[in-house]
Design a protein around this motif. Structure first.
Motif, PDB file in Angstrom:
ATOM      1  N   ASP A 640      42.884  55.326  44.380  1.00 19.30           N
ATOM      2  CA  ASP A 640      43.119  54.917  45.655  1.00 19.30           C
ATOM      3  C   ASP A 640      41.899  54.863  46.580  1.00 19.30           C
ATOM      4  OD1 ASP A 640      44.861  54.208  47.660  1.00 19.30           O
ATOM      5  OD2 ASP A 640      45.288  56.351  48.232  1.00 19.30           O
ATOM      6  N   ASP A 641      41.900  53.612  47.648  1.00 18.34           N
ATOM      7  CA  ASP A 641      40.865  53.340  48.515  1.00 18.34           C
ATOM      8  C   ASP A 641      39.678  53.132  47.931  1.00 18.34           C
ATOM      9  OD1 ASP A 641      42.627  53.926  50.491  1.00 18.34           O
ATOM     10  OD2 ASP A 641      42.068  56.128  50.582  1.00 18.34           O
ATOM     11  N   PHE A 642      39.700  52.309  46.850  1.00 13.32           N
ATOM     12  CA  PHE A 642      38.526  51.997  46.137  1.00 13.32           C
ATOM     13  C   PHE A 642      37.436  51.112  47.026  1.00 13.32           C
ATOM     14  CE2 PHE A 642      35.941  49.220  43.119  1.00 13.32           C
ATOM     15  CZ  PHE A 642      35.589  50.382  42.139  1.00 13.32           C
ATOM     16  N   GLY A 643      36.196  51.187  46.883  1.00 10.30           N
ATOM     17  CA  GLY A 643      35.158  50.803  47.387  1.00 10.30           C
ATOM     18  C   GLY A 643      34.536  51.571  48.681  1.00 10.30           C
ATOM     19  N   ILE A 662      42.088  48.260  46.358  1.00  6.96           N
ATOM     20  CA  ILE A 662      40.974  48.092  47.055  1.00  6.96           C
ATOM     21  C   ILE A 662      41.510  48.447  48.623  1.00  6.96           C
ATOM     22  CG2 ILE A 662      39.598  46.272  48.190  1.00  6.96           C
ATOM     23  CD1 ILE A 662      40.461  44.714  45.620  1.00  6.96           C
ATOM     24  N   ASP A 663      40.588  49.297  49.006  1.00  8.06           N
ATOM     25  CA  ASP A 663      40.792  49.659  50.414  1.00  8.06           C
ATOM     26  C   ASP A 663      41.025  48.617  51.436  1.00  8.06           C
ATOM     27  OD1 ASP A 663      40.878  52.473  52.072  1.00  8.06           O
ATOM     28  OD2 ASP A 663      39.414  51.097  53.295  1.00  8.06           O
ATOM     29  N   GLY A 664      41.961  48.895  52.536  1.00  8.21           N
ATOM     30  CA  GLY A 664      42.340  48.033  53.543  1.00  8.21           C
ATOM     31  C   GLY A 664      41.005  47.475  54.553  1.00  8.21           C
ATOM     32  N   CYS A 665      39.940  48.198  54.582  1.00  5.11           N
ATOM     33  CA  CYS A 665      38.795  47.565  55.396  1.00  5.11           C
ATOM     34  C   CYS A 665      38.408  46.512  54.764  1.00  5.11           C
ATOM     35  CB  CYS A 665      37.760  48.732  55.283  1.00  5.11           C
ATOM     36  SG  CYS A 665      37.003  49.320  53.796  1.00  5.11           S
ATOM     37  N   PHE A 666      38.566  46.197  53.536  1.00  8.30           N
ATOM     38  CA  PHE A 666      38.093  44.964  52.891  1.00  8.30           C
ATOM     39  C   PHE A 666      39.008  43.969  52.991  1.00  8.30           C
ATOM     40  CE2 PHE A 666      35.722  48.254  50.324  1.00  8.30           C
ATOM     41  CZ  PHE A 666      34.647  48.163  50.714  1.00  8.30           C
ATOM     42  N   ILE A 667      40.173  44.108  53.544  1.00 10.14           N
ATOM     43  CA  ILE A 667      41.398  43.366  53.418  1.00 10.14           C
ATOM     44  C   ILE A 667      41.658  42.545  54.797  1.00 10.14           C
ATOM     45  CG2 ILE A 667      43.871  42.727  52.891  1.00 10.14           C
ATOM     46  CD1 ILE A 667      41.713  43.410  50.365  1.00 10.14           C
ATOM     47  N   ARG A 668      41.512  43.652  55.852  1.00 13.46           N
ATOM     48  CA  ARG A 668      41.938  43.053  57.175  1.00 13.46           C
ATOM     49  C   ARG A 668      41.389  41.703  57.763  1.00 13.46           C
ATOM     50  NH1 ARG A 668      41.296  48.884  58.183  1.00 13.46           N
ATOM     51  NH2 ARG A 668      43.274  50.079  58.274  1.00 13.46           N
ATOM     52  N   ASN A 669      39.816  41.560  57.431  1.00  8.22           N
ATOM     53  CA  ASN A 669      39.284  40.501  58.111  1.00  8.22           C
ATOM     54  C   ASN A 669      38.875  39.623  56.871  1.00  8.22           C
ATOM     55  OD1 ASN A 669      39.560  41.483  60.678  1.00  8.22           O
ATOM     56  ND2 ASN A 669      37.794  43.103  60.087  1.00  8.22           N
ATOM     57  N   ILE A 678      33.346  38.010  48.891  1.00  6.68           N
ATOM     58  CA  ILE A 678      32.573  38.124  47.765  1.00  6.68           C
ATOM     59  C   ILE A 678      32.789  39.720  47.252  1.00  6.68           C
ATOM     60  CG2 ILE A 678      30.111  38.595  46.797  1.00  6.68           C
ATOM     61  CD1 ILE A 678      29.421  36.523  49.423  1.00  6.68           C
ATOM     62  N   ILE A 679      33.046  40.645  48.058  1.00 10.68           N
ATOM     63  CA  ILE A 679      33.260  41.970  47.392  1.00 10.68           C
ATOM     64  C   ILE A 679      34.503  42.115  46.524  1.00 10.68           C
ATOM     65  CG2 ILE A 679      33.624  44.433  48.085  1.00 10.68           C
ATOM     66  CD1 ILE A 679      31.793  43.907  50.304  1.00 10.68           C
ATOM     67  N   VAL A 680      35.741  41.481  47.387  1.00  7.20           N
ATOM     68  CA  VAL A 680      36.796  41.682  46.539  1.00  7.20           C
ATOM     69  C   VAL A 680      36.851  40.656  45.278  1.00  7.20           C
ATOM     70  CG1 VAL A 680      39.138  40.857  46.718  1.00  7.20           C
ATOM     71  CG2 VAL A 680      38.029  41.961  48.659  1.00  7.20           C
ATOM     72  N   GLN A 681      36.306  39.608  45.432  1.00  8.94           N
ATOM     73  CA  GLN A 681      36.205  38.756  43.992  1.00  8.94           C
ATOM     74  C   GLN A 681      35.370  39.426  43.120  1.00  8.94           C
ATOM     75  OE1 GLN A 681      34.186  34.902  44.748  1.00  8.94           O
ATOM     76  NE2 GLN A 681      35.385  34.107  43.207  1.00  8.94           N
ATOM     77  N   SER A 682      34.131  39.970  43.385  1.00 11.76           N
ATOM     78  CA  SER A 682      33.456  40.669  42.256  1.00 11.76           C
ATOM     79  C   SER A 682      34.179  41.885  41.740  1.00 11.76           C
ATOM     80  CB  SER A 682      32.034  41.140  42.795  1.00 11.76           C
ATOM     81  OG  SER A 682      32.525  42.039  43.738  1.00 11.76           O
ATOM     82  N   ILE A 683      34.995  42.557  42.642  1.00 14.26           N
ATOM     83  CA  ILE A 683      35.720  43.890  42.163  1.00 14.26           C
ATOM     84  C   ILE A 683      36.891  43.358  41.050  1.00 14.26           C
ATOM     85  CG2 ILE A 683      37.261  45.551  42.570  1.00 14.26           C
ATOM     86  CD1 ILE A 683      35.765  45.962  45.230  1.00 14.26           C
ATOM     87  N   CYS A 684      37.456  42.274  41.470  1.00 12.10           N
ATOM     88  CA  CYS A 684      38.675  41.679  40.653  1.00 12.10           C
ATOM     89  C   CYS A 684      38.070  41.344  39.169  1.00 12.10           C
ATOM     90  CB  CYS A 684      39.336  40.464  41.478  1.00 12.10           C
ATOM     91  SG  CYS A 684      40.251  40.975  42.687  1.00 12.10           S
ATOM     92  N   ALA A 685      36.997  40.556  39.257  1.00 13.09           N
ATOM     93  CA  ALA A 685      36.377  40.002  38.085  1.00 13.09           C
ATOM     94  C   ALA A 685      35.984  41.072  37.097  1.00 13.09           C
ATOM     95  CB  ALA A 685      35.039  39.155  38.398  1.00 13.09           C
ATOM     96  N   LEU A 686      35.297  42.033  37.552  1.00  9.26           N
ATOM     97  CA  LEU A 686      35.003  43.057  36.533  1.00  9.26           C
ATOM     98  C   LEU A 686      36.169  43.920  35.958  1.00  9.26           C
ATOM     99  CD1 LEU A 686      32.790  44.592  35.106  1.00  9.26           C
ATOM    100  CD2 LEU A 686      32.311  45.930  37.242  1.00  9.26           C
TER     101      LEU A 686
END
Length: 728
Positions: A640-643, A662-669, A678-686
């Motif tokens: 939970d709350d990854f990142g 992925i924690d909501g702080c990377f999703i809201r904006n 970029i952060i979300v894309q790299s997490i998803c790729a790995l």
């Protein structure tokens, strides 16, 4: 007054005279004997055991009545002999024994006759077990050189064979060494109710407790079997004198089974039976020499047995000292939490109170740590006169002590004690200090971990007290003391009451995939005073008061009841459950969860366990072990709350999980922030490379949904997808 003391002394000496007369006459009648070289000889002259036991029991007070009793008995038994020769015989026996006892008193002090199996054991064995019998025989031999005795008495004065004299000395040593302790203990048991009770409770009863009963019964059965074989009238070459070491081995083992003192009594009984029935196992043609050798073995083993008993008693005494030190705080000399745990096991169902010395920490900074210890020790002394049996004060951390009370009028008594403590002054280096005392109490509930939970709650409550309400009960209804409590205390009371009454509500928020597949995250609510309380209100209190494990287990039980209901039993819905950090830190938490699912017959693969990053990457033994056991049982693991915590790419490479959220702080904006994209894309790729599903939290707009699916997110969670709904 002096007259009363005089008559008491006369009564005591008369009692000793009667006891000695009876025991000397009876013991002589039952003394085992045999024929050696055509002469009757005692194998153990039990009157000597009686004489030594009486002197050990009453000391010099018994010297005169014991002498008169011995003279009276033997003048009656040897009525055909000259009275002067009888008196000479008695003198040869009594003078060495009384002289040795006098020397012991002068050398070892007034307590020379106490603790015969302990500290004084060695000197008593040497003096009364060997020196006194040898002096008796030497004096009789010297007397026989100058005085002529009758045919009945002359063999005992040396006028016979060498073998007869050897066995005669052995009989005296065996009488003093083997049979004096059991007669001494038998007299103490008969005459002292306190010793009789202590003997039963301390020396015998523990070895027949449920934990030791089987071992003791097996040991006694082996002893009885061997004794029956040795003393059986049926002659057998199998059980001859050479088999005696087997019996000695049984007694050596028995020092720890029936106990040291009890084993000495059993050995005396067994030795008496063996000596009495010696011809049943001494089959040699050379009966006399073999018998003398067997008696020597008895003497040698008795010395070894007493020495082992002394070592065992000393070890047990040291173990008790170490045990007491382990249960005692070294600064305050109050019993510690280990002692409290042991006390609760022996006295269950009590009330535990936490007394807080409010300004002790402030005063301790000025006056030093010793002042703190002095205040707690003085508190114990003050309360000791107000405590009932088995009520005690225990040391606790910081500025607090614990008080164990019996249930019943306990709150009134605690208030009185707190009032007494607040009314006194504490003297310290010519100053009178004022210490404020507050207290909280609660009932001790059975179960693992309950004590630690209760201590945390009481410590928290004691800290929240005030001068208007110095005593707070954990189980008191909130309404009765609402005006005197702070909001936090009232809130805690309500939360605890709601949990105890099962007023926990479960809601599910959907987590939906790109193809419409879904599962629900379980969220909790509490029903308090007819209104729903949100997690951001009650979770901090639950964490602070150590209710985390209890809360998580309630959530699991509530979810299992829902899944086991006939309405949803056939459905294959999946759910995600958050576990609080403290829960996974507890040893056995995973086993409890798995047991709940096994008993409810619910498939574990339907449940996703959500843990934090810190737990997922933790190296703590219990946390890592619990997560591993849950995965092995079939549960899926989500981070939970990854990142936001300890994650990095290196840790993501070795992450042992199934889902990352992925924690909501990377999703809201994310629709306006290139960095978040970029952060979300790299997490998803790995994550895709590792075969992990990705969940994005706090999705609230359609633009976020489209962008996240394009970046590789598998599931969405947020108000756009669905709001939390109460589970039916």
């Amino acid at each position: 007054m002096k007259r009363d003391v005089f008559f008491k002394r006369i009564q005591r000496k008369l009692f000793i005279f009667i006891i000695s007369t009876v025991l000397i006459a009876v013991s002589r009648h039952f003394s085992p004997s045999t024929w050696i070289d055509g002469e009757p000889n005692y194998l153990s002259w039990l009157p000597l055991s009686v004489i030594i036991s009486v002197l050990l029991l009453w000391g010099r007070t018994a010297a005169i009545p014991l002498t008169i009793a011995t003279v009276a008995v033997y003048l009656w038994l040897f009525s055909a002999e000259s009275p002067w020769l009888t008196l000479l015989f008695i003198g040869c026996v009594l003078v060495p024994v009384i002289a040795v006892c006098g020397a012991l008193r002068r050398w070892a002090g007034r307590r020379w006759r106490y603790d015969i199996m302990g500290r004084n054991g060695t000197i008593l064995i040497c003096a009364l077990g060997f020196a006194a019998p040898c002096l008796i025989k030497a004096l009789m031999y010297l007397t026989g050189m100058f005085v002529s005795f009758s045919d009945e008495l002359s063999p005992y004065f040396g006028m016979t064979s060498y073998l007869f004299n050897v066995i005669d000395v052995q009989s005296l040593i065996i009488s003093a060494l083997v049979f004096s302790p059991p007669i001494y203990y038998s007299l103490r048991i008969l005459l002292s109710p306190a010793f009789r009770r202590a003997m039963w409770l301390v020396r015998i009863k523990p070895y027949f407790s449920p934990a030791s009963r089987t071992k003791t019964v097996v040991w006694l059965s082996a002893l009885f079997f061997l004794m029956w074989m040795f003393c059986s009238p049926v002659s057998s070459e199998l059980f001859s004198a050479y088999m005696l070491p087997l019996l000695f081995f049984i007694f050596t083992v028995g020092i720890r089974s029936p106990g040291a003192t009890f084993i000495a009594i059993l050995w005396a009984i067994s030795a008496f039976a063996l000596i009495q029935c010696n011809k049943n196992f001494v089959h040699s043609i050379n009966y006399g020499p073999v018998l003398a050798f067997t008696l020597s073995i008895f003497i040698a083993f008795t010395v070894c047995l007493y020495y082992m008993i002394r070592i065992y008693n000393r070890g047990a005494r040291l173990q008790r000292v170490w045990h007491n030190h382990a249960l005692t705080d070294p600064m305050t000399w109050l019993p510690n939490l280990r002692a409290l745990d042991a006390h609760m096991k022996t006295h269950p169902g009590g009330i535990l109170c936490c007394i807080r010395l409010n300004n002790l920490e402030f005063l301790g900074r000025h006056y030093g740590f010793l002042m703190r210890a002095h205040c707690k020790s003085l508190l114990d002394q003050t309360l000791s006169v107000h405590l009932r049996p088995n009520e005690r004060v225990f040391q606790f951390i910081g500025c607090e002590v614990l008080l164990y009370l019996h249930e019943g009028n306990h709150e009134k008594r605690l208030r009185q004690m707190v009032s007494i403590l607040n009314a006194r002054r504490v003297p310290w280096k010519e100053q009178q200090l004022t210490i404020e005392h507050m207290a909280a109490w609660g009932r001790i509930m059975p179960g693992p971990g309950e004590l630690n939970r209760l201590l945390g709650q009481l410590s928290y409550l004691a800290e929240q007290t005030n001068a208007l309400e110095p005593v707070i009960g954990l189980d008191t209804q909130p309404e009765s003391v609402m005006s005197a409590r702070s909001g936090q205390v009232e809130l805690f009371q309500k939360i605890k009451q709601a949990l105890d009454n099962g007023q926990l509500l479960l809601v599910g928020q959907p987590i939906v995939g790109r193809s419409g597949e879904r599962y629900d995250e379980i969220l909790s609510r509490l029903m308090v005073d007819g209104r729903i309380m949100m997690p951001d209100t009650f979770l901090p209190i639950i964490t602070q008061c150590d209710l985390s494990v209890h809360f998580d287990m309630l959530v699991m039980a509530k979810l299992l009841n829902y899944l086991s209901s006939p309405v949803v039993r056939g459905e294959k819905r999946r759910f995600s459950v958050n576990l609080m950090p403290v829960t996974l830190m507890q040893n056995g938490a995973a086993q409890r969860i798995v047991r709940l699912f096994t008993e409810s017959q619910v498939d574990a693969s339907r449940i996703v366990i959500e843990v934090t990053e810190e737990q997922a990457f933790s190296t703590a033994e219990h946390t890592a072990r619990n997560i591993q056991l849950l995965r092995q049982a079939g549960f899926m693991i989500a981070i939970d709350d990854f990142g936001t915590g300890y994650s990095n790419y290196e840790r993501l490479k070795r992450l042992d999980a199934d889902i990352i959220k992925i924690d909501g702080c990377f999703i809201r904006n994310i629709t306006s922030s290139t960095e978040d994209v970029i952060i979300v894309q790299s997490i998803c790729a790995l994550a895709k490379y590792r075969g992990l599903d990705v969940v994005a939290e706090f999705v609230e707009t359609a633009a976020q949904r489209e962008l996240l699916f394009n970046l590789g997110v598998d599931y969405l969670q947020g108000y756009l997808v669905g709001k939390p709904e109460l589970l039916a």
